[in-house]
Enzyme design. Structure first.
Site, mmCIF file in Angstrom:
data_model
loop_
_atom_site.group_PDB
_atom_site.id
_atom_site.type_symbol
_atom_site.label_atom_id
_atom_site.label_comp_id
_atom_site.label_asym_id
_atom_site.label_seq_id
_atom_site.Cartn_x
_atom_site.Cartn_y
_atom_site.Cartn_z
ATOM 1 N N ASP A 103 29.937 -26.794 17.043
ATOM 2 C CA ASP A 103 29.784 -26.797 18.503
ATOM 3 C C ASP A 103 28.974 -25.590 18.955
ATOM 4 O OD1 ASP A 103 31.414 -29.017 18.561
ATOM 5 O OD2 ASP A 103 33.234 -27.884 19.050
HETATM 6 N N1 URA Z 1 35.844 -28.557 15.027
HETATM 7 C C1 URA Z 1 35.561 -28.264 16.321
HETATM 8 O O1 URA Z 1 36.319 -28.555 17.219
HETATM 9 N N2 URA Z 1 34.389 -27.663 16.576
HETATM 10 C C2 URA Z 1 33.506 -27.287 15.634
HETATM 11 O O2 URA Z 1 32.478 -26.717 15.933
HETATM 12 C C3 URA Z 1 33.842 -27.594 14.298
HETATM 13 C C4 URA Z 1 35.012 -28.227 14.034
#
Ligand code: URA
Length: 226
Positions: A103
């Site tokens: 993310d």
């Molecule tokens: N899980 C999440 O919620 N975000 C990420 O970036 C990776 C795994």
């Protein structure tokens, strides 16, 4: 393979730049200066040098990054800054793509490769690559939360696979998951009534972040990955 193509793929520069390097007489093939960019070379047996450095051709390239927050995992975007902008000049960007996604606000280990088959294989739901995240959360972690995270929780009508949840402090844990659903870690913590405040991936299969600095990139080999 054509000499100019070879030089581009070794990361010496763009096609235009390498043509200039060749016409300046800066390249030797088996000890002989050449100024013919269309010259055919055998990348497996010929010795190609630039400024006394032997250039080696790698069909497939692998790099790991300690991703900073504030960048989206995509090869291009009209609005947002992408992880590609964090790659330093020495990285050969041709056909390079991130493997999976972190993310925008997540930090940590992100693999890049131009090996499309490997990329696909690592992301396949069947491959079950272990991914470990260091997670900081809003509320104290209870033993029953850790048990639920390990046994599986429901996120978006999906029951997560067995995971490993290791509490480090009241609001800090290491979570290892073997799948990669969208926002999985955040949703798993939500499912136990908590909220992720900080997320960093510290390993991806055999690959470990170790002491790679935030924003730093390192070349790795296939043997480091599988
Ligand atoms: N899980 C999440 O919620 N975000 C990420 O970036 C990776 C795994």
């Amino acid at each position: 393979m054509r000499l100019d193509k070879f030089l581009v793929e070794c990361g010496l520069g763009s096609r235009k730049e390498v043509k200039e390097i060749i016409s300046n007489g800066e390249i030797t093939v088996n000890g002989e200066v050449t100024i013919i960019n269309k010259q055919n070379i055998d990348e497996a047996s010929d010795e190609i040098r630039f400024q006394d450095e032997i250039l080696t051709y790698k069909k497939y390239r692998y790099y790991i990054m300690n991703k900073k927050a504030g960048y989206i995992t995509a090869t291009e975007d009209f609005k947002e800054r992408t992880v590609m902008e964090l790659l330093p000049d020495w990285v050969i960007k041709k056909d390079l793509a991130p493997v999976g996604r972190l993310d925008k606000d997540t930090e940590g280990l992100l693999l890049f490769t131009n090996d499309g088959k490997l990329n696909h294989k690592l992301l396949s739901p069947k491959s079950h690559v272990d991914k470990t995240y260091y997670v900081e959360v809003e509320n104290d972690l209870r033993t029953e939360d850790l048990i639920s995270l390990e046994n599986g929780v429901t996120i978006d009508d999906y029951f997560t696979m067995p995971a490993q949840a290791k509490k480090i402090e009241d609001k800090k844990l290491l979570l290892t998951i073997r799948e990669g659903k969208f926002h999985q870690v955040k949703k798993m913590l939500e499912a136990v009534g908590n909220k992720v405040l900080y997320l960093k991936r510290i390993s991806f299969g055999k690959l470990k972040l170790n002491n790679l600095e935030l924003g730093e990139v390192k070349e790795v080999s296939l043997e480091d990955i599988v």
